[in-house]
Write a protein that holds these residues in place. Structure first.
Motif, PDB file in Angstrom:
ATOM      1  N   PHE A  26       5.923   4.061 -12.144  1.00 37.00           N
ATOM      2  CA  PHE A  26       5.491   2.713 -11.793  1.00 37.00           C
ATOM      3  C   PHE A  26       6.189   2.191 -10.530  1.00 37.00           C
ATOM      4  O   PHE A  26       6.140   1.005 -10.235  1.00 37.00           O
ATOM      5  CB  PHE A  26       5.719   1.763 -12.964  1.00 37.00           C
ATOM      6  N   THR A  27       6.840   3.082  -9.817  1.00 36.88           N
ATOM      7  CA  THR A  27       7.470   2.722  -8.554  1.00 36.88           C
ATOM      8  C   THR A  27       6.560   3.177  -7.418  1.00 36.88           C
ATOM      9  O   THR A  27       6.211   4.350  -7.328  1.00 36.88           O
ATOM     10  CB  THR A  27       8.854   3.384  -8.429  1.00 36.88           C
ATOM     11  N   ILE A  28       6.180   2.221  -6.578  1.00 32.36           N
ATOM     12  CA  ILE A  28       5.273   2.511  -5.466  1.00 32.36           C
ATOM     13  C   ILE A  28       6.059   2.493  -4.163  1.00 32.36           C
ATOM     14  O   ILE A  28       6.546   1.440  -3.744  1.00 32.36           O
ATOM     15  CB  ILE A  28       4.132   1.482  -5.401  1.00 32.36           C
ATOM     16  N   PRO A  29       6.208   3.643  -3.481  1.00 30.16           N
ATOM     17  CA  PRO A  29       6.867   3.658  -2.168  1.00 30.16           C
ATOM     18  C   PRO A  29       5.841   3.231  -1.104  1.00 30.16           C
ATOM     19  O   PRO A  29       5.038   4.026  -0.650  1.00 30.16           O
ATOM     20  CB  PRO A  29       7.290   5.114  -1.998  1.00 30.16           C
ATOM     21  N   PHE A  30       5.875   1.981  -0.713  1.00 30.82           N
ATOM     22  CA  PHE A  30       4.857   1.434   0.187  1.00 30.82           C
ATOM     23  C   PHE A  30       5.173   1.663   1.659  1.00 30.82           C
ATOM     24  O   PHE A  30       4.320   1.458   2.517  1.00 30.82           O
ATOM     25  CB  PHE A  30       4.654  -0.063  -0.069  1.00 30.82           C
ATOM     26  N   VAL A  31       6.392   2.112   1.989  1.00 32.32           N
ATOM     27  CA  VAL A  31       6.778   2.255   3.392  1.00 32.32           C
ATOM     28  C   VAL A  31       5.955   3.332   4.098  1.00 32.32           C
ATOM     29  O   VAL A  31       5.681   3.226   5.280  1.00 32.32           O
ATOM     30  CB  VAL A  31       8.298   2.501   3.527  1.00 32.32           C
ATOM     31  N   GLY A  32       5.490   4.337   3.389  1.00 36.39           N
ATOM     32  CA  GLY A  32       4.721   5.410   4.014  1.00 36.39           C
ATOM     33  C   GLY A  32       3.219   5.165   4.028  1.00 36.39           C
ATOM     34  O   GLY A  32       2.463   5.964   4.567  1.00 36.39           O
ATOM     35  N   LEU A  33       2.782   4.063   3.417  1.00 38.89           N
ATOM     36  CA  LEU A  33       1.351   3.774   3.354  1.00 38.89           C
ATOM     37  C   LEU A  33       0.862   3.127   4.644  1.00 38.89           C
ATOM     38  O   LEU A  33       1.576   2.357   5.284  1.00 38.89           O
ATOM     39  CB  LEU A  33       1.061   2.831   2.176  1.00 38.89           C
ATOM     40  N   LYS A  34      -0.382   3.430   5.003  1.00 40.51           N
ATOM     41  CA  LYS A  34      -0.988   2.806   6.178  1.00 40.51           C
ATOM     42  C   LYS A  34      -1.387   1.376   5.846  1.00 40.51           C
ATOM     43  O   LYS A  34      -1.585   1.030   4.683  1.00 40.51           O
ATOM     44  CB  LYS A  34      -2.227   3.590   6.613  1.00 40.51           C
ATOM     45  N   ILE A  35      -1.529   0.568   6.881  1.00 41.68           N
ATOM     46  CA  ILE A  35      -1.983  -0.805   6.683  1.00 41.68           C
ATOM     47  C   ILE A  35      -3.424  -0.743   6.181  1.00 41.68           C
ATOM     48  O   ILE A  35      -4.255  -0.012   6.709  1.00 41.68           O
ATOM     49  CB  ILE A  35      -1.868  -1.624   7.981  1.00 41.68           C
ATOM     50  N   GLY A  36      -3.696  -1.498   5.119  1.00 43.69           N
ATOM     51  CA  GLY A  36      -5.022  -1.505   4.512  1.00 43.69           C
ATOM     52  C   GLY A  36      -4.909  -1.478   2.992  1.00 43.69           C
ATOM     53  O   GLY A  36      -3.839  -1.660   2.420  1.00 43.69           O
ATOM     54  N   LYS A  37      -6.039  -1.207   2.344  1.00 43.45           N
ATOM     55  CA  LYS A  37      -6.098  -1.240   0.882  1.00 43.45           C
ATOM     56  C   LYS A  37      -5.876   0.151   0.293  1.00 43.45           C
ATOM     57  O   LYS A  37      -6.370   1.145   0.816  1.00 43.45           O
ATOM     58  CB  LYS A  37      -7.451  -1.793   0.429  1.00 43.45           C
ATOM     59  N   HIS A  38      -5.134   0.169  -0.806  1.00 44.12           N
ATOM     60  CA  HIS A  38      -4.817   1.406  -1.520  1.00 44.12           C
ATOM     61  C   HIS A  38      -5.023   1.164  -3.011  1.00 44.12           C
ATOM     62  O   HIS A  38      -4.646   0.105  -3.527  1.00 44.12           O
ATOM     63  CB  HIS A  38      -3.368   1.841  -1.247  1.00 44.12           C
ATOM     64  N   GLN A  39      -5.593   2.146  -3.704  1.00 43.21           N
ATOM     65  CA  GLN A  39      -5.884   2.034  -5.130  1.00 43.21           C
ATOM     66  C   GLN A  39      -4.895   2.868  -5.940  1.00 43.21           C
ATOM     67  O   GLN A  39      -4.587   4.000  -5.581  1.00 43.21           O
ATOM     68  CB  GLN A  39      -7.303   2.527  -5.428  1.00 43.21           C
ATOM     69  N   PHE A  40      -4.436   2.287  -7.056  1.00 43.25           N
ATOM     70  CA  PHE A  40      -3.576   2.993  -8.002  1.00 43.25           C
ATOM     71  C   PHE A  40      -4.143   2.756  -9.396  1.00 43.25           C
ATOM     72  O   PHE A  40      -4.565   1.653  -9.706  1.00 43.25           O
ATOM     73  CB  PHE A  40      -2.133   2.485  -7.938  1.00 43.25           C
TER      74      PHE A  40
END
Length: 179
Positions: free
Chosen positions: A7-21
């Motif tokens: 349940f830990t989401i590392p958001f630093v590597g995600l691109k700007i925009g929407k992401h589904q989990f």
């Protein structure tokens, strides 16, 4: 209490925009929180994370069923639940979760744990008064319901109530009808 890794989401590597989990929540999740109100849990969590330049927007949607005991008969039944929650994650000098809809995390934070939000969403989606659907529509055959019916106070017949009325009231009622 150590956070659950999944349940830990590392958001630093995600691109700007929407992401589904997507998460499937079952009974071991609640054992971690030592919450024992549910007999069984089958809940799907859909999380949409919208990463922006200066903040994160999280939209939680839960649907599923929890097996709980009826408050009247103590019979287990499946309660359908649905809930939705929006959370904004901002960056600031120090951690602050005083506001329910806004979470402030320190600059340099690279991940966020969402297990507490999922736990609260599911627990708060369950109605306060838990009544088996069979109790409401009269189809449940339970020993407890029979005993409650047996011990409930019986209503007197209307004619018995009229007989107990003080005769002086009848004289006063004549004043209303004699006009």
């Amino acid at each position: 209490m150590k956070p659950l890794k999944e349940f830990t989401i590392p958001f630093v590597g995600l691109k700007i925009g929407k992401h589904q989990f997507e998460y499937k929540i079952e009974e071991p999740f609640f054992e971690y929180f030592e919450y024992e109100e549910f007999n069984d849990v089958k809940v799907d969590v859909n999380l949409e994370l919208d990463k922006k330049a200066t903040l994160l927007e999280l939209n939680f949607k839960i649907t599923g069923a929890v097996n709980i005991n009826c408050d009247v008969t103590n019979e287990p039944f499946n309660q359908h639940i649905e809930n939705e929650f929006d959370l904004v994650v901002k960056f600031g000098d120090e951690y602050n979760d005083e506001d329910t809809d806004i979470l402030i995390v320190p600059h340099g934070t690279y991940e966020i744990n969402i297990q507490q939000y999922i736990y609260e969403l599911i627990v708060l989606a369950v109605p306060i008064k838990r009544i088996h659907p069979g109790v409401e529509d009269g189809t449940l055959d339970s020993d407890i319901l029979k005993k409650l019916e047996e011990l409930s106070p019986k209503l007197k017949e209307e004619k018995d109530i009229e007989e107990e009325v003080d005769p002086r009231w009848n004289t006063l009622k004549k004043l209303l009808t004699d006009k």
